[in-house]
Design a protein around this motif. Sequence first.
Motif, PDB file in Angstrom:
ATOM      1  N   ILE A  71       0.815  -1.221   0.000  1.00  0.00           N
ATOM      2  CA  ILE A  71       0.000   0.000   0.000  1.00  0.00           C
ATOM      3  C   ILE A  71       0.850   1.273   0.000  1.00  0.00           C
ATOM      4  N   PRO A  72       1.724   1.488   0.988  1.00  0.00           N
ATOM      5  CA  PRO A  72       2.487   2.750   0.973  1.00  0.00           C
ATOM      6  C   PRO A  72       3.429   2.872  -0.227  1.00  0.00           C
ATOM      7  N   SER A  73       3.970   1.768  -0.676  1.00  0.00           N
ATOM      8  CA  SER A  73       4.877   1.806  -1.832  1.00  0.00           C
ATOM      9  C   SER A  73       4.162   2.288  -3.084  1.00  0.00           C
ATOM     10  N   LEU A  74       2.992   1.728  -3.353  1.00  0.00           N
ATOM     11  CA  LEU A  74       2.264   2.090  -4.572  1.00  0.00           C
ATOM     12  C   LEU A  74       1.694   3.498  -4.502  1.00  0.00           C
ATOM     13  N   GLU A 106       1.036  12.622  -7.927  1.00  0.00           N
ATOM     14  CA  GLU A 106      -0.187  13.394  -8.143  1.00  0.00           C
ATOM     15  C   GLU A 106      -0.305  13.745  -9.614  1.00  0.00           C
ATOM     16  N   GLY A 107      -1.510  14.132  -9.986  1.00  0.00           N
ATOM     17  CA  GLY A 107      -1.741  14.546 -11.357  1.00  0.00           C
ATOM     18  C   GLY A 107      -2.700  13.605 -12.060  1.00  0.00           C
ATOM     19  N   ASP A 108      -2.975  13.929 -13.278  1.00  0.00           N
ATOM     20  CA  ASP A 108      -3.928  13.179 -14.078  1.00  0.00           C
ATOM     21  C   ASP A 108      -3.186  12.104 -14.863  1.00  0.00           C
ATOM     22  N   HIS A 109      -3.136  10.899 -14.306  1.00  0.00           N
ATOM     23  CA  HIS A 109      -2.464   9.792 -14.996  1.00  0.00           C
ATOM     24  C   HIS A 109      -3.019   8.450 -14.508  1.00  0.00           C
ATOM     25  N   ARG A 162      -6.653   5.634  -1.858  1.00  0.00           N
ATOM     26  CA  ARG A 162      -5.668   6.622  -1.415  1.00  0.00           C
ATOM     27  C   ARG A 162      -5.003   7.390  -2.552  1.00  0.00           C
ATOM     28  N   LEU A 163      -5.281   7.010  -3.782  1.00  0.00           N
ATOM     29  CA  LEU A 163      -4.663   7.712  -4.904  1.00  0.00           C
ATOM     30  C   LEU A 163      -5.176   9.140  -4.986  1.00  0.00           C
ATOM     31  N   ALA A 164      -4.321  10.027  -5.410  1.00  0.00           N
ATOM     32  CA  ALA A 164      -4.685  11.427  -5.564  1.00  0.00           C
ATOM     33  C   ALA A 164      -5.767  11.566  -6.626  1.00  0.00           C
ATOM     34  N   ARG A 167      -5.842   7.194 -11.842  1.00  0.00           N
ATOM     35  CA  ARG A 167      -6.668   5.998 -11.981  1.00  0.00           C
ATOM     36  C   ARG A 167      -5.805   4.752 -11.824  1.00  0.00           C
ATOM     37  N   LEU A 168      -6.389   3.738 -11.213  1.00  0.00           N
ATOM     38  CA  LEU A 168      -5.705   2.452 -11.039  1.00  0.00           C
ATOM     39  C   LEU A 168      -6.260   1.458 -12.041  1.00  0.00           C
TER      40      LEU A 168
END
Length: 94
Positions: free
Chosen positions: A17-20, A26-29, A55-57, A61-62
């Motif tokens: 989790i913290p690594s990924l 941040e940003g649109d990617h 948790r992603l900014a 997207r994942l």
Amino acid sequence: MVRLSGELDVLTASELIPSLVGLAGEGDHELVLDLSAVGFCDSSGANAVLQVNRRLAAGTRLLLRGVSRQPAKVMRLLGLHRTVPCEFAPPARP
């Protein structure tokens, strides 16, 4: 793109989790996890993927790519593929 290998389970999930989240920035990617070399995933591993997704900014997207047989069963059983887009690996040929 991050390629994971081995097992995605209770022993490895907390490290993931913290690594990924740190790699995503941040940003649109898009953050793509290549799971083609992951042979086993349990509910802890699936939960780790959901935690990373949460948790992603904003704007990031994942995507799970190459989700193979056993991990795919877990993702479908838990409905994770409805929350995080999954590209399932084609079935192995006999």
